[in-house]
Motif scaffolding. Structure first.
Motif, mmCIF file in Angstrom:
data_model
loop_
_atom_site.group_PDB
_atom_site.id
_atom_site.type_symbol
_atom_site.label_atom_id
_atom_site.label_comp_id
_atom_site.label_asym_id
_atom_site.label_seq_id
_atom_site.Cartn_x
_atom_site.Cartn_y
_atom_site.Cartn_z
ATOM 1 N N VAL A 185 0.838 -1.200 0.000
ATOM 2 C CA VAL A 185 0.000 0.000 0.000
ATOM 3 C C VAL A 185 0.874 1.252 0.000
ATOM 4 O O VAL A 185 0.625 2.207 -0.736
ATOM 5 N N GLY A 186 1.935 1.244 0.801
ATOM 6 C CA GLY A 186 2.854 2.385 0.845
ATOM 7 C C GLY A 186 3.567 2.608 -0.468
ATOM 8 O O GLY A 186 3.709 3.749 -0.921
ATOM 9 N N PHE A 187 3.995 1.522 -1.104
ATOM 10 C CA PHE A 187 4.675 1.626 -2.399
ATOM 11 C C PHE A 187 3.739 2.250 -3.428
ATOM 12 O O PHE A 187 4.080 3.216 -4.103
ATOM 13 N N ARG A 188 2.534 1.720 -3.544
ATOM 14 C CA ARG A 188 1.586 2.216 -4.544
ATOM 15 C C ARG A 188 1.195 3.662 -4.270
ATOM 16 O O ARG A 188 0.984 4.441 -5.208
ATOM 17 N N SER A 189 1.121 4.052 -3.014
ATOM 18 C CA SER A 189 0.672 5.411 -2.681
ATOM 19 C C SER A 189 1.679 6.482 -3.087
ATOM 20 O O SER A 189 1.346 7.669 -3.115
ATOM 21 N N ARG A 190 2.896 6.077 -3.443
ATOM 22 C CA ARG A 190 3.907 7.051 -3.882
ATOM 23 C C ARG A 190 3.653 7.539 -5.312
ATOM 24 O O ARG A 190 4.308 8.471 -5.772
ATOM 25 N N PHE A 191 2.720 6.916 -6.014
ATOM 26 C CA PHE A 191 2.483 7.207 -7.439
ATOM 27 C C PHE A 191 1.143 7.895 -7.644
ATOM 28 O O PHE A 191 0.168 7.589 -6.975
ATOM 29 N N ARG B 275 8.461 -3.410 -7.829
ATOM 30 C CA ARG B 275 7.316 -3.209 -8.709
ATOM 31 C C ARG B 275 6.089 -3.967 -8.217
ATOM 32 O O ARG B 275 6.198 -4.975 -7.543
ATOM 33 N N LEU B 276 4.944 -3.446 -8.592
ATOM 34 C CA LEU B 276 3.651 -4.052 -8.295
ATOM 35 C C LEU B 276 2.901 -4.176 -9.611
ATOM 36 O O LEU B 276 2.751 -3.191 -10.336
ATOM 37 N N THR B 277 2.455 -5.380 -9.922
ATOM 38 C CA THR B 277 1.664 -5.631 -11.123
ATOM 39 C C THR B 277 0.310 -6.185 -10.699
ATOM 40 O O THR B 277 0.249 -7.096 -9.874
ATOM 41 N N LEU B 278 -0.763 -5.631 -11.254
ATOM 42 C CA LEU B 278 -2.108 -6.120 -10.971
ATOM 43 C C LEU B 278 -2.826 -6.450 -12.270
ATOM 44 O O LEU B 278 -2.803 -5.649 -13.210
ATOM 45 N N GLN B 279 -3.456 -7.598 -12.298
ATOM 46 C CA GLN B 279 -4.343 -7.977 -13.399
ATOM 47 C C GLN B 279 -5.746 -7.566 -12.977
ATOM 48 O O GLN B 279 -6.167 -7.861 -11.861
ATOM 49 N N CYS B 280 -6.472 -6.893 -13.873
ATOM 50 C CA CYS B 280 -7.753 -6.299 -13.491
ATOM 51 C C CYS B 280 -8.855 -6.591 -14.502
ATOM 52 O O CYS B 280 -8.595 -6.686 -15.704
ATOM 53 N N THR B 281 -10.077 -6.652 -13.982
ATOM 54 C CA THR B 281 -11.255 -6.571 -14.823
ATOM 55 C C THR B 281 -11.653 -5.097 -14.852
ATOM 56 O O THR B 281 -11.364 -4.345 -13.918
ATOM 57 N N ASN C 64 1.158 -9.312 -8.263
ATOM 58 C CA ASN C 64 2.524 -9.756 -8.027
ATOM 59 C C ASN C 64 3.309 -8.544 -7.543
ATOM 60 O O ASN C 64 3.296 -7.492 -8.172
ATOM 61 N N TYR C 65 3.992 -8.704 -6.410
ATOM 62 C CA TYR C 65 4.815 -7.646 -5.846
ATOM 63 C C TYR C 65 6.239 -8.166 -5.764
ATOM 64 O O TYR C 65 6.490 -9.229 -5.189
ATOM 65 N N VAL C 66 7.161 -7.416 -6.360
ATOM 66 C CA VAL C 66 8.572 -7.807 -6.364
ATOM 67 C C VAL C 66 9.356 -6.753 -5.596
ATOM 68 O O VAL C 66 9.328 -5.572 -5.945
ATOM 69 N N GLY D 120 -7.449 -13.560 -4.798
ATOM 70 C CA GLY D 120 -8.539 -13.631 -3.837
ATOM 71 C C GLY D 120 -8.339 -12.769 -2.603
ATOM 72 O O GLY D 120 -7.906 -11.631 -2.683
ATOM 73 N N ASP D 121 -8.673 -13.337 -1.430
ATOM 74 C CA ASP D 121 -8.591 -12.598 -0.174
ATOM 75 C C ASP D 121 -7.182 -12.112 0.121
ATOM 76 O O ASP D 121 -6.989 -11.063 0.723
ATOM 77 N N GLU D 122 -6.167 -12.883 -0.285
ATOM 78 C CA GLU D 122 -4.790 -12.473 -0.042
ATOM 79 C C GLU D 122 -4.500 -11.156 -0.773
ATOM 80 O O GLU D 122 -3.868 -10.265 -0.226
ATOM 81 N N LEU D 123 -4.988 -11.042 -1.994
ATOM 82 C CA LEU D 123 -4.800 -9.802 -2.751
ATOM 83 C C LEU D 123 -5.520 -8.652 -2.053
ATOM 84 O O LEU D 123 -4.987 -7.555 -1.950
ATOM 85 N N LEU D 124 -6.716 -8.915 -1.554
ATOM 86 C CA LEU D 124 -7.440 -7.865 -0.845
ATOM 87 C C LEU D 124 -6.669 -7.415 0.379
ATOM 88 O O LEU D 124 -6.626 -6.229 0.698
ATOM 89 N N ALA D 125 -6.033 -8.351 1.060
ATOM 90 C CA ALA D 125 -5.238 -7.984 2.227
ATOM 91 C C ALA D 125 -4.106 -7.045 1.831
ATOM 92 O O ALA D 125 -3.736 -6.149 2.571
ATOM 93 N N TRP D 126 -3.544 -7.243 0.668
ATOM 94 C CA TRP D 126 -2.476 -6.359 0.175
ATOM 95 C C TRP D 126 -2.980 -4.949 -0.005
ATOM 96 O O TRP D 126 -2.287 -3.995 0.274
ATOM 97 N N LEU D 127 -4.170 -4.858 -0.579
ATOM 98 C CA LEU D 127 -4.601 -3.574 -1.134
ATOM 99 C C LEU D 127 -5.472 -2.748 -0.208
ATOM 100 O O LEU D 127 -5.689 -1.578 -0.450
ATOM 101 N N GLU D 128 -6.024 -3.345 0.822
ATOM 102 C CA GLU D 128 -6.866 -2.599 1.729
ATOM 103 C C GLU D 128 -6.030 -1.937 2.801
ATOM 104 O O GLU D 128 -4.977 -2.428 3.177
ATOM 105 N N ASN D 129 -6.516 -0.848 3.314
ATOM 106 C CA ASN D 129 -5.810 -0.170 4.395
ATOM 107 C C ASN D 129 -6.269 -0.658 5.763
ATOM 108 O O ASN D 129 -5.774 -0.233 6.775
ATOM 109 N N SER D 130 -7.239 -1.572 5.765
ATOM 110 C CA SER D 130 -7.742 -2.093 7.043
ATOM 111 C C SER D 130 -6.847 -3.237 7.538
ATOM 112 O O SER D 130 -5.906 -3.636 6.881
ATOM 113 N N SER D 131 -7.188 -3.772 8.692
ATOM 114 C CA SER D 131 -6.389 -4.853 9.268
ATOM 115 C C SER D 131 -6.572 -6.147 8.479
ATOM 116 O O SER D 131 -7.485 -6.274 7.674
#
Length: 167
Positions: A15-21, A89-95, A141-143, A154-165
């Motif tokens: 979340v911190g990495f992505r927020s720099r952009f 880097r952070l890569t996301l596949q999206c709909t 994918n986060y490198v 799934g849920d693991e990706l959501l855990a990456w991207l949410e600011n909640s616990s």
């Protein structure tokens, strides 16, 4: 680079990495599978979806309308990277879904976009060829560097991207 001790620490780092952009690299493909690479400013909506406002004159807009999927890339600046083969880097596949051309949701997102990106949005809003899209990540994918790659769905990706616990 410090060692990641928990999913929560990984989430905070991503979340911190992505927020720099303020912009993201955007990869799309035409219905004929002709690839296109571009970039666009973006914001996050209240649900953590990536929102972009792009012109019909750009190839990526036609691609998104015809084949509603995209890959997004946030990558560390070359000047800030010790090794160009191991850039963070952070890569996301999206709909991809288009936000209705009128309505409260669109208005709120464009106000937020103007607060983030300035008065240019006010001008772009008046142009008939601009489309507002909402992109929802389903795989990522986060490198961090050599031997430090983390994949998620799934849920693991959501855990990456949410600011909640953690969930």
């Amino acid at each position: 680079m410090k060692k990641i001790e928990s999913r929560r620490q990984l989430q905070q780092e991503v979340v911190g990495f992505r927020s720099r952009f303020k912009s993201v690299l955007l990869a799309t493909a035409s219905p004929e599978n002709v690839p296109d690479a571009s970039y666009t400013p973006y914001i996050l909506d209240q649900n953590g979806k990536i929102c972009i406002f792009v012109s019909q004159l750009a190839q990526h807009t036609s691609n998104l309308l015809d084949a509603p999927k995209a890959s997004l890339l946030w990558i560390a600046n070359e000047a800030d990277s010790r090794n160009l083969f191991a850039r963070r880097r952070l890569t996301l596949q999206c709909t991809v879904g288009e936000v209705a051309a009128s309505g409260e949701q669109r208005d709120q997102l464009l106000v937020q976009m103007q607060q983030t990106h300035g008065k240019t949005i006010e001008v772009l809003r008046s142009l008939p060829d601009f489309h507002l899209f909402s992109l929802e990540a389903y795989q990522g994918n986060y490198v961090r560097g050599f031997g430090q790659a983390f994949s998620a769905t799934g849920d693991e990706l959501l855990a990456w991207l949410e600011n909640s616990s953690e969930k």
